[in-house]
Structure formats: C-alpha cells, structure tokens
Design a protein around this motif. Sequence first.
Motif, PDB file in Angstrom:
ATOM      1  N   ILE A   1       0.843  -1.195   0.000  1.00  0.00           N
ATOM      2  CA  ILE A   1       0.000   0.000   0.000  1.00  0.00           C
ATOM      3  C   ILE A   1       0.875   1.240   0.000  1.00  0.00           C
ATOM      4  O   ILE A   1       2.070   1.163   0.275  1.00  0.00           O
ATOM      5  CB  ILE A   1      -0.951   0.035   1.218  1.00  0.00           C
ATOM      6  CG1 ILE A   1      -0.154   0.024   2.531  1.00  0.00           C
ATOM      7  CG2 ILE A   1      -1.948  -1.095   1.158  1.00  0.00           C
ATOM      8  CD1 ILE A   1      -1.009   0.184   3.765  1.00  0.00           C
ATOM      9  N   GLN A   2       0.278   2.371  -0.298  1.00  0.00           N
ATOM     10  CA  GLN A   2       1.018   3.621  -0.279  1.00  0.00           C
ATOM     11  C   GLN A   2       1.072   4.156   1.145  1.00  0.00           C
ATOM     12  O   GLN A   2       0.190   3.890   1.958  1.00  0.00           O
ATOM     13  CB  GLN A   2       0.363   4.636  -1.201  1.00  0.00           C
ATOM     14  CG  GLN A   2       0.443   4.221  -2.657  1.00  0.00           C
ATOM     15  CD  GLN A   2      -0.145   5.255  -3.576  1.00  0.00           C
ATOM     16  OE1 GLN A   2      -0.517   6.344  -3.156  1.00  0.00           O
ATOM     17  NE2 GLN A   2      -0.231   4.921  -4.854  1.00  0.00           N
ATOM     18  N   VAL A   3       2.108   4.921   1.427  1.00  0.00           N
ATOM     19  CA  VAL A   3       2.303   5.477   2.760  1.00  0.00           C
ATOM     20  C   VAL A   3       1.107   6.322   3.183  1.00  0.00           C
ATOM     21  O   VAL A   3       0.634   6.217   4.310  1.00  0.00           O
ATOM     22  CB  VAL A   3       3.612   6.299   2.821  1.00  0.00           C
ATOM     23  CG1 VAL A   3       3.748   7.011   4.146  1.00  0.00           C
ATOM     24  CG2 VAL A   3       4.810   5.400   2.576  1.00  0.00           C
ATOM     25  N   ARG A   4       0.589   7.121   2.273  1.00  0.00           N
ATOM     26  CA  ARG A   4      -0.542   7.987   2.631  1.00  0.00           C
ATOM     27  C   ARG A   4      -1.774   7.175   3.019  1.00  0.00           C
ATOM     28  O   ARG A   4      -2.564   7.597   3.851  1.00  0.00           O
ATOM     29  CB  ARG A   4      -0.850   8.969   1.512  1.00  0.00           C
ATOM     30  CG  ARG A   4      -1.340   8.328   0.240  1.00  0.00           C
ATOM     31  CD  ARG A   4      -1.642   9.393  -0.797  1.00  0.00           C
ATOM     32  NE  ARG A   4      -2.012   8.747  -2.042  1.00  0.00           N
ATOM     33  CZ  ARG A   4      -1.618   9.138  -3.217  1.00  0.00           C
ATOM     34  NH1 ARG A   4      -0.840  10.181  -3.338  1.00  0.00           N
ATOM     35  NH2 ARG A   4      -2.002   8.498  -4.291  1.00  0.00           N
ATOM     36  N   GLN A   5      -1.945   5.990   2.419  1.00  0.00           N
ATOM     37  CA  GLN A   5      -3.070   5.129   2.791  1.00  0.00           C
ATOM     38  C   GLN A   5      -2.909   4.641   4.223  1.00  0.00           C
ATOM     39  O   GLN A   5      -3.869   4.642   4.999  1.00  0.00           O
ATOM     40  CB  GLN A   5      -3.162   3.929   1.854  1.00  0.00           C
ATOM     41  CG  GLN A   5      -4.329   3.007   2.157  1.00  0.00           C
ATOM     42  CD  GLN A   5      -5.654   3.659   1.851  1.00  0.00           C
ATOM     43  OE1 GLN A   5      -5.853   4.158   0.760  1.00  0.00           O
ATOM     44  NE2 GLN A   5      -6.568   3.663   2.801  1.00  0.00           N
ATOM     45  N   LEU A   6      -1.711   4.263   4.600  1.00  0.00           N
ATOM     46  CA  LEU A   6      -1.462   3.796   5.957  1.00  0.00           C
ATOM     47  C   LEU A   6      -1.701   4.923   6.959  1.00  0.00           C
ATOM     48  O   LEU A   6      -2.290   4.705   8.019  1.00  0.00           O
ATOM     49  CB  LEU A   6      -0.044   3.249   6.074  1.00  0.00           C
ATOM     50  CG  LEU A   6       0.346   2.583   7.380  1.00  0.00           C
ATOM     51  CD1 LEU A   6      -0.634   1.482   7.754  1.00  0.00           C
ATOM     52  CD2 LEU A   6       1.746   2.030   7.298  1.00  0.00           C
ATOM     53  N   PHE A   7      -1.298   6.138   6.628  1.00  0.00           N
ATOM     54  CA  PHE A   7      -1.554   7.272   7.512  1.00  0.00           C
ATOM     55  C   PHE A   7      -3.060   7.511   7.669  1.00  0.00           C
ATOM     56  O   PHE A   7      -3.527   7.824   8.762  1.00  0.00           O
ATOM     57  CB  PHE A   7      -0.870   8.544   7.007  1.00  0.00           C
ATOM     58  CG  PHE A   7       0.549   8.675   7.464  1.00  0.00           C
ATOM     59  CD1 PHE A   7       0.843   8.917   8.795  1.00  0.00           C
ATOM     60  CD2 PHE A   7       1.599   8.571   6.560  1.00  0.00           C
ATOM     61  CE1 PHE A   7       2.159   9.042   9.228  1.00  0.00           C
ATOM     62  CE2 PHE A   7       2.908   8.688   6.986  1.00  0.00           C
ATOM     63  CZ  PHE A   7       3.184   8.927   8.325  1.00  0.00           C
TER      64      PHE A   7
END
Length: 53
Positions: free
Chosen positions: A43-49
Amino acid sequence: MHPIEDHVCIASRRWSAEEKERPLAASLGPDGAILKVACAAGIQVRQLFRWRK
C-alpha cells in the motif's frame, strides 16, 4: 545519500478490517517504520496514515 525507490501505484480497492489490522499494528509498534510497513503490505504510505487516523 540513498537513491529514491520507485513505488508502483496500486489501483483503488476496498480493504477489510482484517486486511488493515496487520499493517496498522506493525506501524504502531516500536519498529514501525511507516515506509517499510507500507511497502511490505503493498500500500502507499498515505493510505497507511489515513488508516491510522
């Protein structure tokens, strides 16, 4: 200085609560390097945030 890695853009999809649980737990742990956790989960970092909110 480290070279910047290319990250693959992943198509939009729905994630179940069970699918979110593992990367969320890993990102909140003592060794929770966000970039490493996101890459390992695909997943993308922004999704995890967003999930962490």
